[in-house]
Design an enzyme around this catalytic site. Structure first.
Site, PDB file in Angstrom:
ATOM      1  N   GLY B 125     -10.292 -18.385  26.214  1.00 40.81           N
ATOM      2  CA  GLY B 125      -9.212 -17.559  26.751  1.00 40.81           C
ATOM      3  C   GLY B 125      -9.307 -16.109  26.327  1.00 40.81           C
ATOM      4  O   GLY B 125      -8.783 -15.703  25.287  1.00 40.81           O
ATOM      5  N   THR B 127      -9.936 -13.248  29.161  1.00 39.49           N
ATOM      6  CA  THR B 127      -9.543 -12.372  30.277  1.00 39.49           C
ATOM      7  C   THR B 127      -8.032 -12.375  30.530  1.00 39.49           C
ATOM      8  O   THR B 127      -7.384 -13.421  30.493  1.00 39.49           O
ATOM      9  CB  THR B 127     -10.278 -12.826  31.556  1.00 39.49           C
ATOM     10  N   THR B 133     -12.319  -6.766  31.780  1.00 39.01           N
ATOM     11  CA  THR B 133     -13.395  -6.522  30.819  1.00 39.01           C
ATOM     12  C   THR B 133     -12.985  -5.501  29.752  1.00 39.01           C
ATOM     13  O   THR B 133     -13.664  -5.350  28.749  1.00 39.01           O
ATOM     14  CB  THR B 133     -14.652  -6.037  31.579  1.00 39.01           C
ATOM     15  N   GLU B 247     -24.480 -16.534  26.151  1.00 41.05           N
ATOM     16  CA  GLU B 247     -23.887 -16.847  27.450  1.00 41.05           C
ATOM     17  C   GLU B 247     -24.667 -16.185  28.596  1.00 41.05           C
ATOM     18  O   GLU B 247     -24.933 -16.802  29.620  1.00 41.05           O
ATOM     19  CB  GLU B 247     -22.425 -16.399  27.480  1.00 41.05           C
TER      20      GLU B 247
END
Lengths: 257, 389
Positions: B125, B127, B133, B247
């Site tokens: 969690g 965003t 961003t 990622e």
């Protein structure tokens, strides 16, 4: 329980196979564990898990077959043995394979030996029974169920679509038919553990086998792909004319009536 | 930069094994999941049971202790098979925050259960509706009261919260006006979703173009025990950044998997489809775009391998990880477009699966990082040009 599984590396028949100059092109072909042998490996693992003991997978061939042995180890087999015939023999047939395997197995005191019912490449179905014959133990082919109680083994085998129930005693060799089980795929922890499991490589010398004694007794004369299926023919016109034409074609062209 | 022979053989074995699991989940399976916007529970279970989602967890905590290179191959093969890693890739790497910054107690408590799949940590969690961003401006706050933090705020596009037991939540613990740098004062909390839902946390699904199980979170006076703070209070932003390179590389791999799937479909269809008495693949207008898309995927793959190797060697890889994500996302999108065009009208028919994968791979131009932000990163940090935003 001392369990051995006879494994063969074969072409993946789901992939395209190319034949040139009377031989199957190995370049670009995919290789797998013979699917019937996968049932054998799975069954061996299940028997070991239930009864204790050890599963050893054995194969004949070249160094490339190590990959299939590693897969069997990743599935859960404990040990692997590669009998490397690459340098000694150009060709193996059912006789040579059975002889070499039996020589390897003769002093191993195997309680149970499993193999696939046939290999999907050669398809002879001979090696398992011949090994049992050479070892002087009983064998049952195309099994779909295996239950072990002490020394007694209860087996269901597939007989051309019907089932036959048999009882046999250990030591025993069985060959697996589709339906025996659902082979597991190697898990990631399985693959990691397999890296540390022993993979022994033997040559004919190690088994005191003279290469002249295991020379193939058969020769392969030709290898070719099945003829390409041609499009069917649809008859036209009145039904009675079509029947007449069909009978005439079956007689003159297909020559079946 | 070539990989050692043994590693190549191992990666190949890994690929075969992932393929064996994926084989049981056909196009029809994924098509039905997509049609019903459902979660691929059976697929995730099969992958978990086979241990693939625990690849990155060290052996002492029940995983396989592999690197990003191996993990990236696993996710690539899932997408290569026609499936969608998006349903479960976060179970693989979200735990990295606990692994790198959690206490020994937290690691012992959570990692083994994440490894065996009995605990799902695949929600992240960060965003928020108004900050995106611009992470350090996030508005969700946590105020300490005794043994708890009281959390208030809102999050958006948080994926898989309905299919996760735990969630990593980034919150502001020190008001922005009390810190010298905006990146300070943020903290990472581990939220137990099983307890939180209905007790200060409301999850609302967001329906999107593709099936991605994404949600919106409304947080009102949610109590989170102080022992669920990961690492030190106020240093959370750095902890989150630490996971970004991994990622990027993993998402790049999924794009490469998608790209290879598209190229295979496009090539097969173009060879089979006969129009004007010849396969359409014989037309340069069809053949060349497929060849070009293929080339771009292969190139992206090289950057992925480079980034993954640097990562696994513990070397700095921010530029390579970001560049591999951009190259791979562009290549998969190009391949998707080419494949749709090659299929003509049939590409739009769901039973060909092209439109499904087309929608799925489009996401990677935007998430988890927009392509523009990669360009600005490279412009500023690699080429030393002024910050562009």
């Amino acid at each position: 329980m001392n369990i051995f599984v006879l494994v063969k590396r074969t072409f993946d028949t789901e992939e395209k196979i190319v034949v040139t100059g009377g031989a199957i092109q190995e370049d670009g072909a995919e290789f797998i564990i013979n699917p019937y042998d996968e049932y054998a490996i799975e069954e061996a693992i299940q028997v070991r898990d239930a009864q204790g003991g050890e599963v050893t997978v054995v194969t004949l061939g070249g160094e490339d077959a190590e990959k299939q042995l590693r897969t069997a180890l990743a599935m859960g087999a404990d040990k692997a043995v590669l009998i490397n015939t690459e340098d000694d023999l150009d060709e193996l047939d059912q006789f040579s394979a059975a002889y070499i395997l039996a020589e390897y197995l003769k002093d191993k005191e195997a309680d149970l030996i499993l193999g696939g019912n046939v290999a999907i490449d050669g398809g002879s179905g001979q090696v398992g029974p011949r090994v049992a014959e050479l070892l002087g133990i009983n064998y049952v082919t195309t099994i779909t169920k295996l239950e072990i109680d002490g020394k007694t083994v209860k087996i269901v085998r597939d007989v051309e679509g019907d089932s036959e129930v048999l009882e046999a005693e250990l030591p025993l060799l069985v060959t697996a038919q589709q339906g025996l089980n659902e082979p597991r795929y190697p898990s990631l922890p399985g693959i990691m553990k397999a890296k540390k499991k022993p993979l022994e490589e033997l040559e004919l010398d190690d088994l005191d086998i003279d290469e002249d004694d295991v020379k193939a007794k058969t020769t392969t004369v030709e290898i070719y792909l099945p003829a390409q299926k041609v499009a069917g023919r649809v008859l036209e016109g009145d039904l009675s004319d079509q029947v007449k034409e069909l009978v005439s074609l079956l007689h003159s062209e297909a020559k079946v009536v | 930069m070539l990989l050692a022979d043994e590693k190549v053989a191992f990666l190949e074995e890994l690929r075969q094994s992932v393929r064996a699991v994926c084989k049981a989940f056909s196009d029809t399976y994924w098509r039905e999941i997509d049609e019903h916007q459902a979660y691929p529970t059976e697929f995730v279970k099969a992958l978990t049971d086979a241990g693939f989602l625990a690849a990155l967890i060290p052996e002492e905590y029940g995983g396989s202790g592999l690197g990003i290179t191996e993990a990236s191959v696993i996710l690539e093969e899932i997408n290569r098979s026609g499936g969608n890693s998006g349903a479960c890739h976060a179970q693989m790497y979200t735990m990295g925050t606990i692994l790198r910054h959690g206490s020994d107690n937290q690691k012992r408590m959570y990692l083994p259960k994440i490894a065996d799949g009995s605990l799902r940590l695949q929600a992240f969690g960060v965003t928020e509706p108004n900050t995106g961003t611009d992470t350090t401006n996030l508005k969700t706050t946590a105020v300490r009261q005794g043994d708890h933090y009281i959390v208030n705020g809102q999050k958006v596009f948080i994926s898989r919260t309905e299919h996760s037991d735990l969630m990593i939540l980034l919150v502001r613990t020190t008001p922005v006006e009390q810190v010298t740098k905006k990146s300070e004062g943020l903290s990472v909390l581990l939220v137990d979703l099983r307890e939180a839902v209905g007790n200060g946390l409301e999850i609302r699904p967001i329906k999107t173009m593709m099936n991605h199980s994404t949600t919106e979170l409304f947080i009102e006076n949610l109590k989170v025990p102080v022992e669920n703070l990961i690492g030190e209070e106020g240093k959370g932003f750095r902890y989150i950044l630490d996971g970004m390179n991994a990622e990027r590389i993993l998402i790049a791999s999924e794009c490469i998997g998608d790209g290879r799937w598209f190229i295979e479909r496009a090539t097969n269809y173009a060879n089979d489809r006969v129009i004007f008495n010849r396969p359409i693949s014989q037309n340069q207008g069809i053949q060349f775009p497929i060849a070009r898309a293929f080339i771009n995927i292969e190139a992206a793959d090289l950057m992925r391998v480079k980034a993954a190797q640097l990562f696994d060697e513990g070397k700095s890889c921010g530029a390579e990880a970001n560049m591999s994500k951009l190259l791979a996302a562009d290549a998969s999108w190009e391949a998707a477009n080419v494949t749709l065009q090659t299929h003509g009208g049939y590409g739009f028919a769901t039973e060909y699966d092209i439109e499904r994968k087309f929608k799925e791979t489009r996401l990677y131009q935007v998430a988890p990082i927009s392509t523009n932000l990669i360009l600005s990163f490279v412009g500023e940090h690699v080429l030393k040009m002024p910050k562009s935003y």
